[in-house]
Write a protein that holds these residues in place. Sequence first.
Motif, PDB file in Angstrom:
ATOM      1  N   ASP A 145      46.742  46.628  39.122  1.00 31.20           N
ATOM      2  CA  ASP A 145      47.914  47.032  39.158  1.00 31.20           C
ATOM      3  C   ASP A 145      47.910  48.563  39.690  1.00 31.20           C
ATOM      4  OD1 ASP A 145      49.434  45.475  37.689  1.00 31.20           O
ATOM      5  OD2 ASP A 145      49.250  46.163  35.747  1.00 31.20           O
ATOM      6  N   VAL A 146      46.755  49.173  39.794  1.00 34.94           N
ATOM      7  CA  VAL A 146      46.604  50.562  40.319  1.00 34.94           C
ATOM      8  C   VAL A 146      45.859  50.548  41.562  1.00 34.94           C
ATOM      9  CG1 VAL A 146      47.077  51.431  38.146  1.00 34.94           C
ATOM     10  CG2 VAL A 146      44.744  50.926  38.671  1.00 34.94           C
ATOM     11  N   THR A 147      45.542  49.431  42.174  1.00 36.64           N
ATOM     12  CA  THR A 147      44.682  49.284  43.446  1.00 36.64           C
ATOM     13  C   THR A 147      45.813  49.383  44.715  1.00 36.64           C
ATOM     14  OG1 THR A 147      43.276  47.914  42.286  1.00 36.64           O
ATOM     15  CG2 THR A 147      43.364  47.778  44.990  1.00 36.64           C
ATOM     16  N   ASP A 148      45.339  50.301  45.711  1.00 34.93           N
ATOM     17  CA  ASP A 148      45.702  50.286  46.933  1.00 34.93           C
ATOM     18  C   ASP A 148      45.360  49.264  47.777  1.00 34.93           C
ATOM     19  OD1 ASP A 148      46.965  50.879  49.320  1.00 34.93           O
ATOM     20  OD2 ASP A 148      46.362  53.213  49.427  1.00 34.93           O
ATOM     21  N   TRP A 149      46.027  48.299  47.992  1.00 34.72           N
ATOM     22  CA  TRP A 149      45.630  47.019  48.821  1.00 34.72           C
ATOM     23  C   TRP A 149      45.223  47.417  50.196  1.00 34.72           C
ATOM     24  CZ3 TRP A 149      43.043  44.005  45.914  1.00 34.72           C
ATOM     25  CH2 TRP A 149      43.158  43.609  44.593  1.00 34.72           C
ATOM     26  N   SER A 150      45.807  48.453  50.643  1.00 34.18           N
ATOM     27  CA  SER A 150      45.661  48.719  52.022  1.00 34.18           C
ATOM     28  C   SER A 150      44.446  49.682  52.428  1.00 34.18           C
ATOM     29  CB  SER A 150      46.941  49.508  52.788  1.00 34.18           C
ATOM     30  OG  SER A 150      46.988  50.841  52.012  1.00 34.18           O
ATOM     31  N   ASP A 151      43.766  50.165  51.171  1.00 35.48           N
ATOM     32  CA  ASP A 151      42.697  51.007  51.318  1.00 35.48           C
ATOM     33  C   ASP A 151      41.390  50.197  51.210  1.00 35.48           C
ATOM     34  OD1 ASP A 151      40.575  53.135  51.389  1.00 35.48           O
ATOM     35  OD2 ASP A 151      41.449  53.983  49.442  1.00 35.48           O
ATOM     36  N   ARG A 152      40.532  50.173  52.226  1.00 31.93           N
ATOM     37  CA  ARG A 152      39.366  48.976  52.112  1.00 31.93           C
ATOM     38  C   ARG A 152      38.311  49.765  51.476  1.00 31.93           C
ATOM     39  NH1 ARG A 152      35.764  48.491  57.612  1.00 31.93           N
ATOM     40  NH2 ARG A 152      35.198  50.546  57.750  1.00 31.93           N
ATOM     41  N   SER A 153      38.211  51.068  51.329  1.00 30.39           N
ATOM     42  CA  SER A 153      37.244  51.743  50.578  1.00 30.39           C
ATOM     43  C   SER A 153      37.316  51.575  49.108  1.00 30.39           C
ATOM     44  CB  SER A 153      37.210  53.187  50.942  1.00 30.39           C
ATOM     45  OG  SER A 153      38.363  53.994  50.481  1.00 30.39           O
ATOM     46  N   THR A 154      38.540  51.457  48.560  1.00 30.44           N
ATOM     47  CA  THR A 154      38.618  51.113  47.126  1.00 30.44           C
ATOM     48  C   THR A 154      39.193  49.701  46.639  1.00 30.44           C
ATOM     49  OG1 THR A 154      40.884  51.916  47.365  1.00 30.44           O
ATOM     50  CG2 THR A 154      39.032  53.443  46.584  1.00 30.44           C
ATOM     51  N   CYS A 155      40.016  48.928  47.597  1.00 29.67           N
ATOM     52  CA  CYS A 155      40.370  47.646  47.137  1.00 29.67           C
ATOM     53  C   CYS A 155      39.305  46.442  46.925  1.00 29.67           C
ATOM     54  CB  CYS A 155      41.498  47.264  48.119  1.00 29.67           C
ATOM     55  SG  CYS A 155      40.865  46.504  49.634  1.00 29.67           S
ATOM     56  N   VAL A 156      38.039  46.837  47.590  1.00 28.24           N
ATOM     57  CA  VAL A 156      37.167  45.927  47.663  1.00 28.24           C
ATOM     58  C   VAL A 156      36.228  46.041  46.299  1.00 28.24           C
ATOM     59  CG1 VAL A 156      36.957  45.686  50.236  1.00 28.24           C
ATOM     60  CG2 VAL A 156      35.384  47.476  48.815  1.00 28.24           C
ATOM     61  N   LEU A 157      36.494  46.999  45.555  1.00 22.89           N
ATOM     62  CA  LEU A 157      35.830  47.329  44.584  1.00 22.89           C
ATOM     63  C   LEU A 157      36.259  46.858  43.187  1.00 22.89           C
ATOM     64  CD1 LEU A 157      35.189  51.250  45.030  1.00 22.89           C
ATOM     65  CD2 LEU A 157      33.323  49.406  45.438  1.00 22.89           C
ATOM     66  N   LEU A 158      37.471  46.751  42.882  1.00 26.61           N
ATOM     67  CA  LEU A 158      38.098  46.781  41.640  1.00 26.61           C
ATOM     68  C   LEU A 158      38.475  45.464  41.130  1.00 26.61           C
ATOM     69  CD1 LEU A 158      40.614  49.816  42.170  1.00 26.61           C
ATOM     70  CD2 LEU A 158      38.311  49.707  41.305  1.00 26.61           C
ATOM     71  N   GLY A 159      38.388  44.971  39.966  1.00 25.90           N
ATOM     72  CA  GLY A 159      38.678  43.841  39.312  1.00 25.90           C
ATOM     73  C   GLY A 159      39.279  44.207  37.822  1.00 25.90           C
ATOM     74  N   ASP A 160      39.728  43.059  37.244  1.00 24.35           N
ATOM     75  CA  ASP A 160      40.335  42.911  35.823  1.00 24.35           C
ATOM     76  C   ASP A 160      39.626  42.314  34.964  1.00 24.35           C
ATOM     77  OD1 ASP A 160      42.446  43.925  37.395  1.00 24.35           O
ATOM     78  OD2 ASP A 160      43.612  42.186  37.720  1.00 24.35           O
ATOM     79  N   GLY A 161      39.596  42.640  33.643  1.00 30.31           N
ATOM     80  CA  GLY A 161      38.759  41.974  32.617  1.00 30.31           C
ATOM     81  C   GLY A 161      38.963  42.848  31.430  1.00 30.31           C
ATOM     82  N   ALA A 162      38.011  42.201  30.285  1.00 30.08           N
ATOM     83  CA  ALA A 162      38.214  42.958  28.996  1.00 30.08           C
ATOM     84  C   ALA A 162      36.828  42.641  28.208  1.00 30.08           C
ATOM     85  CB  ALA A 162      39.214  42.738  28.176  1.00 30.08           C
ATOM     86  N   GLY A 163      36.167  43.504  27.459  1.00 30.71           N
ATOM     87  CA  GLY A 163      35.079  43.262  26.468  1.00 30.71           C
ATOM     88  C   GLY A 163      35.359  43.952  25.258  1.00 30.71           C
ATOM     89  N   ALA A 164      34.723  43.224  24.134  1.00 30.84           N
ATOM     90  CA  ALA A 164      34.987  43.718  22.738  1.00 30.84           C
ATOM     91  C   ALA A 164      33.739  43.710  21.991  1.00 30.84           C
ATOM     92  CB  ALA A 164      36.355  43.325  22.363  1.00 30.84           C
ATOM     93  N   ALA A 165      33.699  44.477  21.145  1.00 32.21           N
ATOM     94  CA  ALA A 165      32.682  44.524  20.045  1.00 32.21           C
ATOM     95  C   ALA A 165      33.001  44.733  18.648  1.00 32.21           C
ATOM     96  CB  ALA A 165      31.578  45.650  20.489  1.00 32.21           C
TER      97      ALA A 165
END
Length: 314
Positions: A145-165
């Motif tokens: 939701d907050v990824t700049d899909w035109s910026d190759r330096s950051t868009c290649v890094l990000l993903g979605d998910g969740a973990g809980a304890a």
Amino acid sequence: MSGSRITALGHYQPARVLTNDDLAGLVDTSDEWIRRRTGIATRRIAAPDESVTDLATAAAGKALAASGLQPSDIGLVTVATCTAMDRCPSTAAQVAARLGIPSAVAYDLNNGCAGFTTALAGADHAVRAGAARHALVIGAEKMSDVTDWSDRSTCVLLGDGAGAAVVSADEQAGIGPVAWGSDPTRGNAVRLQGDWHPHFAQEGQTVFRWVTAHLPEIARDACARAGLTPADLAGVVTHQANLRIIEAVVRQLGLSEDTVIATDVVDSGNTSAASVPLALSKLTERREVPAGAPVLLLAFGGGLSWAGQVVACP
């Protein structure tokens, strides 16, 4: 009870897999370029109608089921996130409602990528102080939701998910004292600033230099507070920011050759506050570390903040 420990874990990732080749169709990049610089091969992307609350509830539901507790047993729910679009009610309150948790204290915590380990320390403190007997601690992010899909330096890094304890009171301390803090002089090195839909941005070289220079000492501090040395660790789960950062940090720690290093970033990308619980849940699900063995959790993120502790593997 004089301590607390993690008694159960759960994680959730969206169905859609975004590969490096897929990203090469969006920006000037390639699978080879991404792997060489970050170690990332794939990441998961949530559906447009899949919210941070959806991700958090799915992971938390699995952790709660694995714990054998009833929803009414949970006295505290906290969600670490920096991407929730709802300001009120909190994501934690929404998760509690969906899981049928009747009267727990519920709040969100935003400490960027260090959010889960910060929230875990807070839950440990609350349980040991008697404010709750069982707590549900969740890290959940929809970075797409907050990824700049035109910026190759950051868009290649990000993903979605969740973990809980699930954190529960225990006669023994299964969560070690936290080593935490921040360096506000570098507060803009990782940022998510602006209007309702800001874009993630960072000063990559600044972050890399700071982390590789300072995180090993913070890791040793967390171990010392738990009465251990890095050589005693059975596993290390750092924030899954970049495989090259993870490799640079662990090389400096003097770990045993048998220590398991979490590298979920390869398959999941950088999921911010979700990365540590997501990687830890997978590590324990595969039984790569024996139950009860010491595992270092360590994260850094916006602010420039950090938090880490040694935990007994559930």
